[in-house]
Design an enzyme around this catalytic site. Structure first.
Site, short mmCIF file in Angstrom:
data_model
loop_
_atom_site.label_atom_id
_atom_site.label_comp_id
_atom_site.label_asym_id
_atom_site.label_seq_id
_atom_site.Cartn_x
_atom_site.Cartn_y
_atom_site.Cartn_z
N PRO A 203 61.74 57.26 -2.27
CA PRO A 203 60.30 57.06 -2.12
C PRO A 203 59.89 56.61 -0.72
CG PRO A 203 61.03 56.17 -4.22
CD PRO A 203 62.27 56.57 -3.46
N HIS B 47 61.40 44.64 6.68
CA HIS B 47 62.56 43.83 6.29
C HIS B 47 62.38 42.38 6.75
CE1 HIS B 47 64.65 47.58 5.29
NE2 HIS B 47 65.60 46.85 4.75
N ASN C 261 66.93 55.41 -0.65
CA ASN C 261 65.59 55.01 -1.07
C ASN C 261 64.65 56.19 -0.80
OD1 ASN C 261 63.11 53.82 -1.57
ND2 ASN C 261 63.63 51.89 -0.57
#
Length: 461
Positions: free
Chosen positions: A356, A391, A354
């Site tokens: 970004p 998360h 990931n």
């Protein structure tokens, strides 16, 4: 044998030994030698590395085994796939609409940030007051949607999507505020001159032709609503005054990515309905009775469809969706992921899968902490804590229960990463990364689903 009884080697025939004429070999059997020092192909010292045929065999076996499982699933449960179910649930249940209203309300926080930045740019408000306003606004971006979800109780799937939008908004606003603050710190140097017609990016790139003659935007000329909303829609979390831009929209490329988006989305929904949900439902009773062997078997059974869907989701979001957005906005930086599948350590995986988020964490958390004197380990732990929080935020709030399974799972990556980096290297480190992905995710899913059943239905049957 009697011919060679007087000599261990045959006598050389020197009858014709003139230049240009052939000479008989003193060892005629050398022409039929078939042995030489050679390692077996599976030995590391052989230097052989072409196992494409075995890879093809694994693919064929994987397809056949999954086809068998799919056939058994259909025979046992019938056809459960309903491609229109998500839309029908959304339009039939009015409690899903708060999720849409939440997403629209996010503009309030964006516009408030813009107003504060305008006040800071023309010195109408002080830096301390602006910092306080930004802090309150950013806290509201996290607290407000969670409060609405906990009070109104929309369906978890839609509320999780809304909270995901707010999490992205939070990260983008942090980057927007920080970048403008950096510009104000160097405002004297940035106002000396306007740099024009500079070539920042190559003319020919993988994402189409990039304009070679551009006008660089400088602070405070970037403080416009069009610039801010371009950043809010762009597939990046890190703000810059001048993004790389492609010169045109490639229609064929765009249509391919849109077709992938539609097809993969329906395929993911179908696999969840047909494969994941029945397996999860059958796992609840063993979890309630704490049948350890059955729990392990169910988790392993769930690992294959879960990981397959996760891989599809990765391609759908990071390649198809983000490339569609980037193409429409002519956003030039398409490095949304790197070769995480080759990662030989846990930290390498999290920094590559990931990009970004990795760039944001490196730019606004990790490196600033290093400049303030913190160690690399301390900075890494803070990054994992921030990731663990989001998360848990995206799972616990929509489900309206706080079990900290996602939070604990992310924090468990820290000692696991240290162990892998210290004891496992090369292909063994890569295997350790794959094991954590394949086993960890279905276990967390079963934990949350089990607790959700117990909390909302009292027991499982």
């Amino acid at each position: 044998c009697s011919d060679y009884s007087d000599s261990p080697l045959p006598i050389i025939n020197n009858k014709d030994n003139s230049e240009g004429e052939s000479r008989e070999s003193p060892y005629p059997w050398l022409n039929k030698v078939c042995h030489r020092p050679t390692d077996s192909l599976f030995s590391s010292s052989s230097g052989f590395n072409n196992y494409r045929g075995l890879l093809n065999l694994c693919i064929v076996l994987l397809v056949l085994s999954n086809a068998r499982v799919a056939l058994e699933n259909i025979i046992k449960y019938g056809i459960l796939i309903d491609p229109l179910s998500a839309g029908s649930v959304f339009f039939k249940d009015p409690y899903n609409w708060p999720s849409v209203l939440l997403i629209l309300t996010a503009n309030v926080f964006v516009l408030f940030t813009f107003a504060v930045e305008l006040g800071l740019s023309n010195c109408r408000i002080s830096e301390d007051f602006g910092r306080m306003c930004h802090t309150i606004n950013l806290l509201a971006v996290i607290v407000f949607p969670a409060t609405v979800v906990l009070i109104v109780h929309p369906i978890p799937f839609f509320s999780s999507a809304a909270l995901g939008i707010y999490a992205i908004t939070f990260l983008k606003l942090v980057s927007y505020i920080a970048t403008n603050q950096w510009c104000r710190a160097n405002i004297a140097a940035s106002r000396r001159q306007r740099v024009r017609s500079m070539s920042l990016y190559p003319k020919d790139g993988a994402n189409g032709v990039v304009s070679s003659s551009i006008v660089l935007t400088q602070y405070p000329d970037n403080l416009t609503l069009s610039d801010l909303y371009y950043f809010m829609l762009a597939p990046t979390l890190c703000y810059e005054l001048n993004f790389p831009r492609s010169a045109r929209i490639r229609k064929r490329f765009l249509l391919k990515r849109i077709a992938e988006m539609i097809f993969l989305f329906q395929l993911i929904i179908g696999l969840c309905q047909q494969w994941m949900i029945p397996t999860v439902n059958n796992s609840m009773k063993p979890f309630q009775d704490m049948e350890l062997q059955v729990i392990v078997a169910r988790a392993l059974k769930l690992a294959v469809p879960n990981h397959l869907i996760w891989l599809m989701f990765f391609y759908w979001f990071f390649h198809s969706c983000l490339n569609v957005i980037a193409e429409l906005l002519r956003f030039g930086d398409r490095e949304f992921y790197r070769d995480w599948w080759n990662a030989e350590s846990v930290t390498e995986f999290w920094s590559n899968w990931n990009v970004p988020v990795h760039k944001w964490a490196s730019r606004h958390l990790y490196k600033p902490m290093l400049t303030r004197g913190y160690t690399k380990m301390q900075a890494s732990i803070v990054v994992f804590f921030a990731s663990a929080f989001f998360h848990e935020y995206l799972v616990s709030v929509p489900l309206r229960m706080f079990r900290l399974w996602a939070f604990s799972g992310m924090l468990a990556q820290i000692p696991y990463a240290i162990f892998v980096a210290k004891y496992l290297h090369g292909k063994y480190g890569n295997m350790a990364v794959w094991i954590s992905l394949i086993i960890g995710q279905p276990t967390a899913i079963l934990m949350y689903v089990h607790d959700y059943y117990i909390l909302h239905y009292g027991s499982v049957s």
